[in-house]
Design a protein around this motif. Sequence first.
Motif, mmCIF file in Angstrom:
data_model
loop_
_atom_site.group_PDB
_atom_site.id
_atom_site.type_symbol
_atom_site.label_atom_id
_atom_site.label_comp_id
_atom_site.label_asym_id
_atom_site.label_seq_id
_atom_site.Cartn_x
_atom_site.Cartn_y
_atom_site.Cartn_z
ATOM 1 N N ALA A 1 68.476 20.938 40.632
ATOM 2 C CA ALA A 1 67.888 21.991 39.803
ATOM 3 C C ALA A 1 66.370 22.016 39.895
ATOM 4 O O ALA A 1 65.745 23.047 39.642
ATOM 5 N N THR A 2 65.757 20.893 40.262
ATOM 6 C CA THR A 2 64.299 20.843 40.376
ATOM 7 C C THR A 2 63.805 21.295 41.744
ATOM 8 O O THR A 2 62.601 21.408 41.939
ATOM 9 N N ARG A 3 64.714 21.591 42.658
ATOM 10 C CA ARG A 3 64.334 21.957 44.016
ATOM 11 C C ARG A 3 64.495 23.461 44.220
ATOM 12 O O ARG A 3 65.416 24.080 43.689
ATOM 13 N N GLU A 4 63.586 23.999 45.000
ATOM 14 C CA GLU A 4 63.536 25.443 45.180
ATOM 15 C C GLU A 4 64.832 25.999 45.750
ATOM 16 O O GLU A 4 65.266 27.095 45.381
ATOM 17 N N ASP A 5 65.481 25.255 46.646
ATOM 18 C CA ASP A 5 66.688 25.740 47.304
ATOM 19 C C ASP A 5 67.959 25.134 46.717
ATOM 20 O O ASP A 5 69.015 25.181 47.351
#
Length: 607
Positions: free
Chosen positions: A227-231
Motif C-alpha cells: 500500500a505504500t508503493r506507487e504500483d
Amino acid sequence: MIKLLLSEVWGTEGTIVAMAFRSPIYLAGAFLLLAIGFSIYFNVAVRVDSSAAKFRFEQLMNEGAQARAARHGVRALSLLRNEGHTSDELAPLMLDVADAKTARRHFEDAASLYRDALGTKTAQSFTARERLRYEDKLARASLWSGDIEASVAIYASFLELAGDDAARGGFETGKSISAQYAKAVANAAPLFTAALNHAHPYQPTTGTRETQLAAANNMASLGAFFATREDGNYAAAGLLSSAYFIRSKLQGIEHQDTVQLTLMLGPVYAKMGRLDDAEKLYLKAFHAQEQLKGANSPDLSLYIRLLSSVYEQQGRLTEAQALQEHMRNLFRDAFGAQRYAANRERDRREDMNRPVSQYFLLDADYAPTDLTSASEYSVPTAKSPNIDEMKLRLAPDPESDPREANLPARLAQLISLCRSESGERLSLRSGYRSYKTQYGLYERIGSLGTVTPPGMSEHQTGLAADINVNGRFMRQSDRSYQCFEENAYRFGFILSYPPNNNYLPGEDTYEPWHWRYVGVSTARLYREAGPQHKPQEFLAALPCYQERAANGIFPNVGEEDICLSSKPQRTAMATEKDAMQPDAEMSQEDDKSARILNKLPAAPSPR
C-alpha cells in the motif's frame, strides 16, 4: 566375335554399375540400423541408467531447453534414490529439477521439490543470498500453484528479515541482504495482483482456525507494505481484503484485529476510487469502536473523520457536515466549550508548535535547553539511555504539575497503553539529534531513505520520537500503530509524515514510526478541526485555527479553509509580532499549501 566381345564388356560394366548403386544403399541401411540401435540403447539407458538420465538432463538444461529437461531430471532423481542416494546428496539436483518443472509450468511439483531441497542439511550450508533466491522461487511456485498461504508466509518472513529496509524506499539499489529481502517482496507485487482478485477476496477452504488467522496476519503485513508503493494498490487491495474477510469471518467485524485492517484497506480503496467499499469499511469500524468505547467517546473521531472524508469525495456534503458536527459535540462534551482557550504565545515562544520540513528549516545552532533522559520517565529505550539520542525535551505544561504533565511522561503513558493493547514490544528508537549529529547520520546512511537532511529534522527540536516495534521501525500493519492512531492525540502527539506528504525530499516520505509532540491542546485541535493528513500546514497556520476555535468557528465541509488560504485573517495574527518565512526556495505551485501558510512569528531559538 564382335558381339561376344561387346556382351562380355557390357556384362562386366553392368556388374560394376550395379555394385556402385548398391553400396550407398547398403551403407545407408547400415547407418540407419546403427542409429536405431543407438536410439534404442540411449532411451533404454536414460530410463534405467541414472548417469545417462542425469547427463541428458544437464545437456538439455545447458541448451536452455528446461521444459524438455524436466522429465529426464525427474527420472534421474528416481533412479538415484533407488540406488540409495539420500536427499542431502540430491539437494542440488532437486533444485535444478525444480527450475525445470517451473519452466514446464508444473508449479505444484516445483514447489514440492524446492521445499524438500531447502529442508535438507545441504541447504543449511547455503549463504543467505542463495537461500533467499531459492525461497523466492518456492514462494512464486507456491503462488502459481494456488497455495496462497505458503507464499504469503514466505514473503511475510522476508519482510521481517528486511527489517528497516522495508520501511522506506532505497532498497532497490541496496546491496545488503536485508535490502535484497525487501526487493524480493516488492518484485512480487505483480504476482499477487494476478493471483488475487481485489474485488473478490480469497477465501481459504482448508486449514485450522489458527492457520487461517496466521495467513491473514501475513496478508496484512504484505498488504500494508504494498500500500505504500506507487504500483502496489491492486496487490494491497487483494491481500488486505482477503485478510479482512478471514478475520471478520473467524473473529468478527467488531474484533480489534479486524478494525485494524480498516486503517490499511480503507485508504487503498479510496485511492482506487472504490469509495462505496471504503464507506462500508469505515461504517463497520465506527460502529465496532462505538460499542467498545461508548457512543460519547471522542476516540471515535478518527473513524468519523475517515468516514466524513469519503462522504465529501462522494459529494455528500450534508452528511459529511453532520458527522463533523457530531464530532465537535463529542469534543465539547469531553473537553469543555472553552477547550481551545490556550496560551498561544507560550506555544510559539517555546517552539512547541513550529513546523519543520524542507520548507521550514531549522538553524544549525538551534538547540533546546530542557532536554532530559527519556528513561527517567519510564520510556523504554532501544539504545543506551545515556546518549543524547535517548533524550527528549521536557516541555512541561506550566498550568499543571511539570513532573507529570510533560513530553516524556506522556510518551511513557502512550507506549504503556499501546503495549498493553497490542502485546508488542515498543521502545524509543530516536529522540533528540543535534544538527551536527543529523548531518553525520545523513552523510553516512541518508541514501537509505530513513534519515532526514540536517535542518529539516524534527528530531533537532527534541519533540520528535521514532518508535520501534519488536526491534524495527513501527509499521502500519502493527497493532500498536492502530493504538497510536486512535490515542496519540490525547497525549499530545501527531503523526508528522502521513502518506503522500511532500515535507521531506524523496518520492515517499511516509513515516508511520515518527510522532511529534505538539501538546495536548494542539493535538486535540488538529484531530477535531485540522486539515486531514496535513500536519505541517496545520502547524504553520496554527494561530488562525486557535483563534477561530476559541470563538467557536470551525471549517465547514465543502468550503474553503480560511486558515489554509494565502492570506490568513488579520485576527489570527493579532498576538504575533514577526513573520516566519520558509528558508528554502519555493518553486513548485503544487507545493504552495505546504509553504505559504506560516506568515506568523517564529520563536527565537532557545539558548
